[in-house]
Motif scaffolding. Structure first.
Motif, PDB file in Angstrom:
ATOM      1  N   GLY A  30      59.047  -3.247   4.268  1.00 26.94           N
ATOM      2  CA  GLY A  30      59.435  -4.232   5.279  1.00 26.94           C
ATOM      3  C   GLY A  30      58.866  -5.619   5.052  1.00 26.94           C
ATOM      4  O   GLY A  30      59.597  -6.599   4.946  1.00 26.94           O
ATOM      5  N   LEU A  31      57.554  -5.738   4.983  1.00 25.81           N
ATOM      6  CA  LEU A  31      56.933  -7.049   4.791  1.00 25.81           C
ATOM      7  C   LEU A  31      57.229  -7.615   3.414  1.00 25.81           C
ATOM      8  O   LEU A  31      57.439  -8.821   3.262  1.00 25.81           O
ATOM      9  CB  LEU A  31      55.421  -6.972   5.007  1.00 25.81           C
ATOM     10  N   SER A  34      60.809  -8.957   3.444  1.00 25.06           N
ATOM     11  CA  SER A  34      60.842 -10.161   4.277  1.00 25.06           C
ATOM     12  C   SER A  34      60.242 -11.349   3.534  1.00 25.06           C
ATOM     13  O   SER A  34      60.802 -12.451   3.535  1.00 25.06           O
ATOM     14  CB  SER A  34      60.074  -9.929   5.577  1.00 25.06           C
ATOM     15  N   TYR A  35      59.115 -11.118   2.885  1.00 29.86           N
ATOM     16  CA  TYR A  35      58.435 -12.166   2.123  1.00 29.86           C
ATOM     17  C   TYR A  35      59.322 -12.676   0.995  1.00 29.86           C
ATOM     18  O   TYR A  35      59.437 -13.890   0.783  1.00 29.86           O
ATOM     19  CB  TYR A  35      57.114 -11.627   1.589  1.00 29.86           C
ATOM     20  N   ILE A  38      62.113 -14.856   2.457  1.00 33.85           N
ATOM     21  CA  ILE A  38      61.567 -16.154   2.883  1.00 33.85           C
ATOM     22  C   ILE A  38      61.339 -17.049   1.670  1.00 33.85           C
ATOM     23  O   ILE A  38      61.730 -18.224   1.669  1.00 33.85           O
ATOM     24  CB  ILE A  38      60.268 -15.949   3.685  1.00 33.85           C
ATOM     25  N   LEU A  45      55.432 -17.981   4.399  1.00 35.04           N
ATOM     26  CA  LEU A  45      54.978 -17.008   5.388  1.00 35.04           C
ATOM     27  C   LEU A  45      53.472 -17.158   5.523  1.00 35.04           C
ATOM     28  O   LEU A  45      52.731 -16.987   4.557  1.00 35.04           O
ATOM     29  CB  LEU A  45      55.325 -15.579   4.954  1.00 35.04           C
ATOM     30  N   ILE A  59      56.708 -18.089  10.121  1.00 35.17           N
ATOM     31  CA  ILE A  59      57.679 -18.302   9.055  1.00 35.17           C
ATOM     32  C   ILE A  59      58.154 -19.751   9.132  1.00 35.17           C
ATOM     33  O   ILE A  59      58.589 -20.208  10.191  1.00 35.17           O
ATOM     34  CB  ILE A  59      58.895 -17.361   9.209  1.00 35.17           C
TER      35      ILE A  59
END
Length: 63
Positions: A30-31, A34-35, A38, A45, A59
């Motif tokens: 997940g992270l 997401s990272y 971004i 982040l 963010i």
């Protein structure tokens, strides 16, 4: 909903497949995903955390 991120794992939380959950209860993606998203958009982040209090993720995306 957490209690903050200990310094000992703070540098690992954005790595793929890193998780603090028991086996079979999370992939640890997940992270990391997401990272990556971004960063692909030229964003940033930021993570502020204090054990016992919680964590704030900020963010920032360019216009």
């Amino acid at each position: 909903n957490g209690q903050g991120i200990p310094e000992s794992i703070k540098d690992k939380i954005l790595q793929p497949f890193f998780t603090t959950k028991p086996a079979g209860e999370g992939t640890g993606l997940g992270l990391s995903l997401s990272y990556d998203i971004i960063q692909a958009h030229g964003g940033e982040l930021m993570i502020e955390s204090e054990v016992g209090k919680g964590t704030k993720f900020t963010i920032i995306l360019p216009y």
